[in-house]
Design a protein around this motif. Structure first.
Motif, PDB file in Angstrom:
ATOM      1  N   ARG A   4      16.738  19.890 -59.192  1.00 44.77           N
ATOM      2  CA  ARG A   4      16.578  19.933 -57.738  1.00 44.77           C
ATOM      3  C   ARG A   4      15.802  18.704 -57.287  1.00 44.77           C
ATOM      4  NH1 ARG A   4      18.110  25.088 -56.113  1.00 44.77           N
ATOM      5  NH2 ARG A   4      18.104  26.595 -57.796  1.00 44.77           N
ATOM      6  N   ASN A   5      15.888  18.415 -56.009  1.00 46.77           N
ATOM      7  CA  ASN A   5      15.292  17.194 -55.468  1.00 46.77           C
ATOM      8  C   ASN A   5      13.772  17.212 -55.522  1.00 46.77           C
ATOM      9  OD1 ASN A   5      15.461  14.653 -54.171  1.00 46.77           O
ATOM     10  ND2 ASN A   5      14.900  15.629 -52.255  1.00 46.77           N
ATOM     11  N   ASP A  14      10.055  14.729 -51.970  1.00 50.07           N
ATOM     12  CA  ASP A  14      10.026  13.278 -51.857  1.00 50.07           C
ATOM     13  C   ASP A  14       9.265  12.933 -50.578  1.00 50.07           C
ATOM     14  OD1 ASP A  14      11.851  14.062 -49.956  1.00 50.07           O
ATOM     15  OD2 ASP A  14      13.541  12.951 -50.787  1.00 50.07           O
ATOM     16  N   ARG A  26      15.733  20.291 -48.226  1.00 53.96           N
ATOM     17  CA  ARG A  26      15.721  19.018 -48.958  1.00 53.96           C
ATOM     18  C   ARG A  26      15.046  19.183 -50.321  1.00 53.96           C
ATOM     19  NH1 ARG A  26      16.687  14.375 -47.748  1.00 53.96           N
ATOM     20  NH2 ARG A  26      14.954  13.532 -48.928  1.00 53.96           N
ATOM     21  N   SER A  79      17.359  21.229 -52.732  1.00 52.30           N
ATOM     22  CA  SER A  79      18.738  20.769 -52.827  1.00 52.30           C
ATOM     23  C   SER A  79      19.057  20.247 -54.226  1.00 52.30           C
ATOM     24  CB  SER A  79      18.984  19.659 -51.802  1.00 52.30           C
ATOM     25  OG  SER A  79      20.283  19.127 -51.969  1.00 52.30           O
ATOM     26  N   LEU A 128      21.368  15.528 -55.500  1.00 50.13           N
ATOM     27  CA  LEU A 128      20.338  14.506 -55.665  1.00 50.13           C
ATOM     28  C   LEU A 128      20.742  13.160 -55.087  1.00 50.13           C
ATOM     29  CD1 LEU A 128      19.086  15.309 -59.271  1.00 50.13           C
ATOM     30  CD2 LEU A 128      18.087  15.951 -57.098  1.00 50.13           C
ATOM     31  N   ARG A 182      20.302  13.254 -51.243  1.00 44.84           N
ATOM     32  CA  ARG A 182      18.894  13.347 -50.852  1.00 44.84           C
ATOM     33  C   ARG A 182      18.140  12.053 -51.161  1.00 44.84           C
ATOM     34  NH1 ARG A 182      21.142  17.684 -49.660  1.00 44.84           N
ATOM     35  NH2 ARG A 182      21.739  16.334 -47.959  1.00 44.84           N
ATOM     36  N   GLN A 183      18.452  11.419 -52.293  1.00 40.82           N
ATOM     37  CA  GLN A 183      17.786  10.160 -52.626  1.00 40.82           C
ATOM     38  C   GLN A 183      18.221   9.039 -51.689  1.00 40.82           C
ATOM     39  OE1 GLN A 183      18.583   9.702 -56.802  1.00 40.82           O
ATOM     40  NE2 GLN A 183      17.007  11.185 -57.387  1.00 40.82           N
ATOM     41  N   ASN A 197      16.274   9.601 -48.497  1.00 42.06           N
ATOM     42  CA  ASN A 197      14.885   9.202 -48.674  1.00 42.06           C
ATOM     43  C   ASN A 197      14.755   7.676 -48.693  1.00 42.06           C
ATOM     44  OD1 ASN A 197      12.092   9.927 -49.117  1.00 42.06           O
ATOM     45  ND2 ASN A 197      12.367   9.126 -51.181  1.00 42.06           N
TER      46      ASN A 197
END
Length: 138
Positions: A19-20, A23, A62, A65, A68, A71-72, A75
């Motif tokens: 999972r994320n 961040d 987020r 989630s 990845l 989400r990355q 970010n």
């Protein structure tokens, strides 16, 4: 009791694998959401608290989630857009931390110069525009 907490921590760690996690964007969304919750104490309409809950829910989404890559990328875009603000905040933080050892002087060209305190009157030269300045370092 300790083994129960250790098992719980281990299970949570296993559940979060892949999972994320938290961040920078998720962390700042949490801060914003909780700040809005405090502001909502003074709001009679309830719209601010609704907005705060939506922001906190998105931050949780987020963090948990499994997508990845997306989400990355979000970010990274957030960090790129806020790079200037974060750099200025870090400069102000360092300047505040060093305020007792150094005196900060702004040149006419916009450069901030750092001069050690307690050396009396000192003449300095701006590295960018070569302007000479006389500074009292008290």
């Amino acid at each position: 009791m300790r083994s129960f907490l250790e098992k719980l921590a281990w299970r949570m760690e296993r559940w979060m694998q892949g999972r994320n996690g938290l961040d920078d964007l998720a962390r700042h969304l949490y801060y914003l959401g909780f700040a809005l919750l405090v502001v909502s104490l003074f709001d009679r309409t309830g719209l601010v608290s609704l907005l705060a809950m939506v922001i906190i829910a998105y931050a949780m989404f987020r963090a948990f989630s499994r997508n990845l890559d997306k989400r990355q990328a979000e970010n990274a875009a957030y960090l790129a857009k806020t790079a200037g603000i974060r750099r200025r905040a870090e400069q102000y933080r360092l300047r505040f931390a060093e305020r007792k050892q150094y005196r900060f002087v702004k040149c006419s060209c916009g450069v901030t110069l750092r001069v050690k305190r307690g050396q009396g009157t000192k003449e300095i030269v701006c590295p960018r525009c070569q302007q000479h300045m006389t500074i009292d370092t008290k």
